[in-house]
Scaffold this active site. Structure first.
Site, mmCIF file in Angstrom:
data_model
loop_
_atom_site.group_PDB
_atom_site.id
_atom_site.type_symbol
_atom_site.label_atom_id
_atom_site.label_comp_id
_atom_site.label_asym_id
_atom_site.label_seq_id
_atom_site.Cartn_x
_atom_site.Cartn_y
_atom_site.Cartn_z
ATOM 1 N N ASP A 13 0.856 -1.258 -0.026
ATOM 2 C CA ASP A 13 -0.146 0.177 -0.017
ATOM 3 C C ASP A 13 0.776 1.034 0.113
ATOM 4 O O ASP A 13 0.521 2.489 0.445
ATOM 5 C CB ASP A 13 -0.867 -0.104 1.311
ATOM 6 C CG ASP A 13 -1.650 -1.047 1.242
ATOM 7 O OD1 ASP A 13 -2.039 -1.684 0.302
ATOM 8 O OD2 ASP A 13 -1.932 -1.696 2.256
ATOM 9 N N LYS A 16 2.318 1.939 -4.927
ATOM 10 C CA LYS A 16 3.172 1.485 -6.220
ATOM 11 C C LYS A 16 2.436 1.747 -7.574
ATOM 12 O O LYS A 16 3.037 2.005 -8.579
ATOM 13 C CB LYS A 16 3.553 0.061 -6.010
ATOM 14 C CG LYS A 16 4.542 -0.281 -4.751
ATOM 15 C CD LYS A 16 4.634 -1.708 -4.786
ATOM 16 C CE LYS A 16 3.562 -2.527 -4.248
ATOM 17 N NZ LYS A 16 2.857 -2.014 -3.143
ATOM 18 N N ALA A 39 -3.301 -8.415 -3.897
ATOM 19 C CA ALA A 39 -2.935 -6.784 -4.331
ATOM 20 C C ALA A 39 -3.968 -6.116 -4.694
ATOM 21 O O ALA A 39 -4.994 -6.702 -5.252
ATOM 22 C CB ALA A 39 -1.815 -7.130 -5.307
ATOM 23 N N GLY A 40 -3.876 -4.658 -4.426
ATOM 24 C CA GLY A 40 -4.922 -3.820 -4.951
ATOM 25 C C GLY A 40 -4.140 -2.658 -5.378
ATOM 26 O O GLY A 40 -3.766 -1.853 -4.601
ATOM 27 N N HIS A 41 -3.829 -2.556 -6.750
ATOM 28 C CA HIS A 41 -3.102 -1.206 -7.256
ATOM 29 C C HIS A 41 -4.242 -0.275 -7.626
ATOM 30 O O HIS A 41 -4.696 -0.429 -8.732
ATOM 31 C CB HIS A 41 -2.169 -1.821 -8.131
ATOM 32 C CG HIS A 41 -1.003 -2.623 -7.779
ATOM 33 N ND1 HIS A 41 0.105 -3.323 -8.448
ATOM 34 C CD2 HIS A 41 -0.784 -2.942 -6.262
ATOM 35 C CE1 HIS A 41 0.813 -3.735 -7.394
ATOM 36 N NE2 HIS A 41 0.367 -3.640 -6.341
ATOM 37 N N THR A 42 -4.182 0.947 -7.126
ATOM 38 C CA THR A 42 -5.140 2.120 -7.397
ATOM 39 C C THR A 42 -4.193 2.851 -8.453
ATOM 40 O O THR A 42 -3.303 3.460 -8.099
ATOM 41 C CB THR A 42 -5.692 2.863 -6.343
ATOM 42 O OG1 THR A 42 -5.924 1.753 -5.256
ATOM 43 C CG2 THR A 42 -6.648 3.749 -6.689
ATOM 44 N N ARG A 143 3.823 -29.308 -5.053
ATOM 45 C CA ARG A 143 3.985 -29.678 -6.489
ATOM 46 C C ARG A 143 2.585 -30.417 -6.796
ATOM 47 O O ARG A 143 2.647 -31.524 -7.435
ATOM 48 C CB ARG A 143 5.061 -30.870 -6.705
ATOM 49 C CG ARG A 143 6.399 -30.008 -6.762
ATOM 50 C CD ARG A 143 7.512 -31.034 -6.198
ATOM 51 N NE ARG A 143 7.434 -31.132 -4.800
ATOM 52 C CZ ARG A 143 8.376 -31.901 -4.204
ATOM 53 N NH1 ARG A 143 9.412 -32.391 -4.704
ATOM 54 N NH2 ARG A 143 8.326 -32.077 -2.845
ATOM 55 N N GLN A 223 2.661 -5.947 -2.969
ATOM 56 C CA GLN A 223 2.892 -6.093 -1.415
ATOM 57 C C GLN A 223 4.066 -5.160 -1.170
ATOM 58 O O GLN A 223 4.501 -4.277 -1.945
ATOM 59 C CB GLN A 223 2.804 -7.491 -0.852
ATOM 60 C CG GLN A 223 1.591 -8.148 -0.892
ATOM 61 C CD GLN A 223 1.257 -8.957 -2.277
ATOM 62 O OE1 GLN A 223 2.158 -9.587 -2.724
ATOM 63 N NE2 GLN A 223 0.117 -8.831 -2.524
ATOM 64 N N ARG A 306 -10.606 -3.063 4.491
ATOM 65 C CA ARG A 306 -10.259 -2.809 5.983
ATOM 66 C C ARG A 306 -9.677 -1.537 6.172
ATOM 67 O O ARG A 306 -8.635 -1.124 5.654
ATOM 68 C CB ARG A 306 -9.205 -3.864 6.483
ATOM 69 C CG ARG A 306 -9.845 -5.377 6.546
ATOM 70 C CD ARG A 306 -8.858 -6.402 7.117
ATOM 71 N NE ARG A 306 -8.031 -6.867 5.784
ATOM 72 C CZ ARG A 306 -7.050 -7.564 6.225
ATOM 73 N NH1 ARG A 306 -6.720 -8.315 7.225
ATOM 74 N NH2 ARG A 306 -6.201 -7.986 5.194
ATOM 75 N N GLY A 418 -0.401 13.838 -4.491
ATOM 76 C CA GLY A 418 -1.696 13.638 -4.752
ATOM 77 C C GLY A 418 -1.988 12.276 -5.368
ATOM 78 O O GLY A 418 -0.645 11.803 -5.839
HETATM 79 P P1 IMP Z 1 -2.190 -12.968 2.194
HETATM 80 O O1 IMP Z 1 -1.338 -12.520 1.223
HETATM 81 O O2 IMP Z 1 -3.648 -12.699 1.686
HETATM 82 O O3 IMP Z 1 -1.923 -14.538 2.763
HETATM 83 O O4 IMP Z 1 -2.079 -11.929 3.596
HETATM 84 C C1 IMP Z 1 -0.956 -12.184 4.540
HETATM 85 C C2 IMP Z 1 -0.567 -10.744 5.003
HETATM 86 O O5 IMP Z 1 -0.035 -9.796 3.897
HETATM 87 C C3 IMP Z 1 -1.708 -9.961 5.481
HETATM 88 O O6 IMP Z 1 -1.434 -9.234 6.661
HETATM 89 C C4 IMP Z 1 -2.173 -9.221 4.517
HETATM 90 O O7 IMP Z 1 -3.066 -8.026 5.088
HETATM 91 C C5 IMP Z 1 -0.966 -8.932 3.638
HETATM 92 N N1 IMP Z 1 -1.115 -8.268 2.356
HETATM 93 C C6 IMP Z 1 -1.311 -9.120 1.309
HETATM 94 N N2 IMP Z 1 -1.392 -8.598 0.151
HETATM 95 C C7 IMP Z 1 -1.329 -6.936 0.693
HETATM 96 C C8 IMP Z 1 -1.502 -6.121 -0.259
HETATM 97 O O8 IMP Z 1 -1.320 -5.778 -1.676
HETATM 98 N N3 IMP Z 1 -1.294 -4.599 0.445
HETATM 99 C C9 IMP Z 1 -1.119 -4.597 1.905
HETATM 100 N N4 IMP Z 1 -1.023 -5.859 2.669
HETATM 101 C C10 IMP Z 1 -1.089 -7.053 1.812
#
Ligand code: IMP
Length: 429
Positions: A13, A16, A39-42, A143, A223, A306, A418
């Site tokens: 977050d 990126k 992941a969530g890239h805005t 595997r 991440q 969240r 921004g």
């Molecule tokens: P998982 O990748 O869903 O197994 O989550 C493992 C940990 O990585 C948790 O604390 C998630 O909140 C965090 N996490 C996974 N992907 C992201 C992301 O793209 N941004 C921020 N935190 C992430």
């Protein structure tokens, strides 16, 4: 010709997506190398906000080709939904999106197991995104996984899928969960298979041909360093290598090909999920840093919604990330959020069991005991959103940025003021 990588230097977050978008203007290919729909890239383009999960952010630039590399795990149904969402917003993907034939799938039982494993951990919960990422990578290492090339032969795919879904059900039952309806999931995935098969490609050859032809390639990390399976705050991490090495193992390009590593570092720190956080702010300060509740840009998870935990800038983590990833260019994001704060604490070291330390301990209990050693810098009151030249930033903002660059031994980079594409200020050497 260049191959550049973009890496998160905190807990994800960091912003990126925006930096990828800015750097992808003149590249030929953008490649995701690890992670999945966690992941969530805005990316904000005009009035439109795009939230990308598996498709690389480069897809938003006309003429740029996007690769989902072999190190990514993809949920077929979710990827189809993402592709269709982009198409509905006028972004064509045909002929521009390639899915590595070696990329592993997240199957429905992985997501169920993710939830069941979390519940069984009680107070040691990781706080995962619930997208099945950990169980999918575990099956890859064991595997057992299905890969994108399996989508190319429907009969063989459905046979393997039925076997795996039945096996998944036995594992679900071990945790006391409810078995999935195999036939219903097979049907759903049959449709996804038909939609995704045309995108499956030998991306190792594709990338090497582009590299050999002198094309510019951008490797888009997901991440952040502290979520890396090896270098992060284990076990409160994700299940892939989010740091430098993951770019090579997740794309097929060799380490010698990567010539620039762009580290993205938010001007303060956030994390979602559980685990230690040395510079975590008080509830009141955290609420101030998080923002007013605008889900687009404030500190709420892009994938899960969240509220993120917020805290002050931690340079122990910053220096560690700069080293582990070999960062060559530093991009500080969200500096504008700090306007209006009278003073800014900058953590330059930890106090651990009565001693000063500048290292990140592997032992999670030690990291939980560490106390931040703060240097206090003056804040500024002016809004920064319209500033485009470093010299026009308030003196205190320049001082804050310079101090971070100095601690990380960086000389080249940018500051973001921004969410929009144009809200970026180069930092002079
Ligand atoms: P998982 O990748 O869903 O197994 O989550 C493992 C940990 O990585 C948790 O604390 C998630 O909140 C965090 N996490 C996974 N992907 C992201 C992301 O793209 N941004 C921020 N935190 C992430």
């Amino acid at each position: 010709m260049s191959v550049s990588a973009i890496v998160g230097m905190q807990w994800g977050d960091e912003g990126k997506g925006k930096i990828v978008d800015a750097l992808s203007e003149s590249v030929d290919l953008v490649v995701r190398c690890q992670g999945g729909a966690n992941a969530g890239h805005t990316v904000v383009l005009g009035k439109t906000v795009f939230k990308l999960h598996v498709v690389p952010s480069g897809i938003l630039r006309e003429g740029v080709r996007s690769v989902v590399g072999n190190g990514v795990v993809f949920d077929p149904a979710r990827l189809v939904a993402e592709i269709e969402g982009l198409e509905a917003m006028g972004i064509g993907v045909e002929g521009r999106l390639y899915l590595s034939d070696r990329a592993h799938m997240v199957l429905p039982y992985h997501q169920v197991l993710d939830g069941l494993q979390e519940s069984s951990r009680g107070t040691r919960k990781i706080g995962t995104t619930g997208r099945g990422i950990g169980p999918a990578y575990a099956d890859k290492a064991a595997r057992l996984g299905l890969r994108a090339h399996d989508l190319l032969d429907e009969e063989r795919f459905l046979k393997k899928l039925r076997e795996l879904l039945s096996y998944g059900n036995r594992r679900i039952e071990v945790f006391g969960g409810e078995a999935l309806d195999v036939a219903a999931h097979v049907e759903k995935l049959r449709r996804a298979r038909g939609r995704l098969a045309p995108f499956v490609a030998d991306t190792v050859s594709l990338l090497h041909e582009a590299y050999g032809a002198g094309k510019d390639i951008l490797l888009e990390g997901a991440q952040g360093t502290q979520l890396d399976i090896d270098f992060g705050t284990y076990p409160f991490v994700t299940s892939s290598n989010t740091t430098g090495g993951g770019f090579c193992t997740g794309s097929g390009l060799p380490p010698s090909a990567v010539d620039r590593v762009h580290g993205v570092f938010k001007a303060f720190t956030t994390r979602v999920g559980e685990g230690p956080f040395v510079t975590e702010a008080s509830e009141e300060e955290s609420a101030r840093l998080r923002g007013t509740g605008d889900q687009q840009w404030d500190e709420y998870g892009t994938t899960t919604g969240r509220p993120r935990r917020c805290g002050w800038c931690d340079l122990v983590l910053g220096r560690y990330a700069a080293r582990v990833n070999g960062v060559t260019n530093l991009h500080i994001t969200k500096l504008d959020v700090l306007s209006g704060l009278a003073t800014l604490p900058l953590c330059t070291g930890y106090e651990l069991d009565g001693r000063e330390s500048h290292a990140v301990p592997a032992d999670i209990d030690a990291l939980s005991r560490a106390k931040p050693l703060y240097e206090t810098l003056p804040g500024w009151s002016e809004p920064l959103a319209e500033i485009r030249a470093f010299d026009e930033l308030p003196a205190a903002a320049r001082g804050y940025v310079r101090r971070i660059f100095e601690e990380m031994k960086m000389s080249s980079g940018t500051v973001s003021v921004g969410p929009r594409r144009d809200q970026i200020v180069p930092v002079p050497r």
